[in-house]
Design an enzyme around this catalytic site. Structure first.
Site, PDB file in Angstrom:
ATOM      1  N   GLU A 192      23.857  78.386  26.521  1.00 34.28           N
ATOM      2  CA  GLU A 192      22.755  77.427  26.300  1.00 34.28           C
ATOM      3  C   GLU A 192      21.433  78.165  26.108  1.00 34.28           C
ATOM      4  O   GLU A 192      20.588  77.751  25.303  1.00 34.28           O
ATOM      5  CB  GLU A 192      22.645  76.439  27.468  1.00 34.28           C
ATOM      6  N   HIS A 210      21.046  79.305  22.661  1.00 34.62           N
ATOM      7  CA  HIS A 210      20.581  78.226  21.763  1.00 34.62           C
ATOM      8  C   HIS A 210      19.052  78.195  21.728  1.00 34.62           C
ATOM      9  O   HIS A 210      18.447  78.011  20.673  1.00 34.62           O
ATOM     10  CB  HIS A 210      21.084  76.861  22.250  1.00 34.62           C
TER      11      HIS A 210
HETATM   12  O1  K1U Z   1      26.217  74.159  23.958  1.00 31.10           O
HETATM   13  C1  K1U Z   1      27.175  73.476  23.645  1.00 31.10           C
HETATM   14  O2  K1U Z   1      27.427  73.305  22.470  1.00 31.10           O
HETATM   15  C2  K1U Z   1      28.076  72.870  24.703  1.00 31.10           C
HETATM   16  C3  K1U Z   1      29.354  73.657  24.927  1.00 31.10           C
HETATM   17  C4  K1U Z   1      29.167  74.546  26.155  1.00 31.10           C
HETATM   18  C5  K1U Z   1      30.157  75.674  26.321  1.00 31.10           C
HETATM   19  C6  K1U Z   1      31.503  75.440  26.508  1.00 31.10           C
HETATM   20  C7  K1U Z   1      32.389  76.494  26.694  1.00 31.10           C
HETATM   21  C8  K1U Z   1      31.907  77.771  26.709  1.00 31.10           C
HETATM   22  C9  K1U Z   1      30.578  78.016  26.504  1.00 31.10           C
HETATM   23  C10 K1U Z   1      29.696  76.965  26.332  1.00 31.10           C
HETATM   24  C11 K1U Z   1      30.481  72.657  25.144  1.00 31.10           C
HETATM   25  O3  K1U Z   1      30.429  71.867  26.011  1.00 31.10           O
HETATM   26  S1  K1U Z   1      31.845  72.736  24.070  1.00 31.10           S
HETATM   27  C12 K1U Z   1      32.941  71.475  24.730  1.00 31.10           C
HETATM   28  C13 K1U Z   1      33.670  71.912  25.951  1.00 31.10           C
HETATM   29  O4  K1U Z   1      33.789  73.087  26.210  1.00 31.10           O
HETATM   30  C14 K1U Z   1      34.265  70.897  26.873  1.00 31.10           C
HETATM   31  C15 K1U Z   1      34.166  69.551  26.631  1.00 31.10           C
HETATM   32  C16 K1U Z   1      34.724  68.635  27.510  1.00 31.10           C
HETATM   33  C17 K1U Z   1      35.379  69.058  28.641  1.00 31.10           C
HETATM   34  C18 K1U Z   1      35.487  70.408  28.894  1.00 31.10           C
HETATM   35  C19 K1U Z   1      34.929  71.339  28.018  1.00 31.10           C
HETATM   36 ZN    ZN Z   2      26.557  75.481  21.839  1.00 38.23          ZN
END
Ligand code: K1U
Ligand code: ZN
Length: 174
Positions: free
Chosen positions: A136, A139
């Protein structure tokens, strides 16, 4: 409360550096509430303000795991103040849908910032929380996890994504 649109690659807003929040006023607090709602709805476990088109240093995280020791995390103006070790994890991103790849990051991080009430917060994290915090915060600096892939994987991703965009453009409208 309102659901926000999540910007997807290659939207240029994802490449911009977010500005520090100078005052946590009602407008910022409303954005936080909307981002939390949007993250849960997606569903995701994190969301940075750039992803909803707002260039502010603000992120929300909820691993939705009772064992992680944290519930909802809101961080305004977060800064990484310490790092340790190295790890890798198969990451995803709401701004790069349906693509996952292993990324190398610090194993532990300590992050300082402020919560939605402007109270100073310090989080010492390992495991998935450390990964998501770094993802994050990338980002907020206009970086995506695909930038952290090796040359070959990044090239393959770009080719696949071009094909996907071309197919989306040529697909007949439903
Ligand atoms: O920043 C984002 O786009 C969010 C991203 C965060 C992330 C996940 C995994 C590793 C690094 C960063 C997400 O949430 S992707 C979706 C996801 O991982 C997820 C969604 C629902 C349940 C469990 C996981
Ligand atoms: Zn992301």
């Amino acid at each position: 409360m309102a659901l926000l649109d999540i910007c997807t690659y290659p939207d240029p807003v994802l490449r911009r550096i977010a500005e520090p929040v100078d005052k946590i006023d009602w407008e910022v607090r409303k954005l936080i509430v909307d981002m939390v709602e949007t993250m849960y709805e997606a569903p995701g476990i994190g969301l940075a303000a750039n992803q909803v088109g707002k260039l502010l240093r603000l992120l929300v995280i909820d691993l939705q795991r009772p064992d992680c020791g944290h519930g909802l995390i809101v961080l305004v103006n977060p800064v990484i103040v310490a790092t340790e070790g190295e790890t890798s994890y198969e990451e995803g991103c709401l701004s790069v849908p349906d693509y996952y790849h292993k990324v190398r990051r610090h194993e532990h991080v300590t992050v300082q910032g402020f919560d939605q009430h402007a109270k100073p917060v310090e989080i010492e994290a390992g495991g998935l929380l450390a990964i998501v915090l770094q993802h994050e915060m990338d980002h907020l600096d206009g970086k995506l996890f695909i930038d952290r892939l090796g040359l070959v994987a990044r090239d393959l991703f770009k080719r696949r994504w071009k094909k996907r965009l071309k197919e989306a453009l040529t697909e007949p409208a439903q």
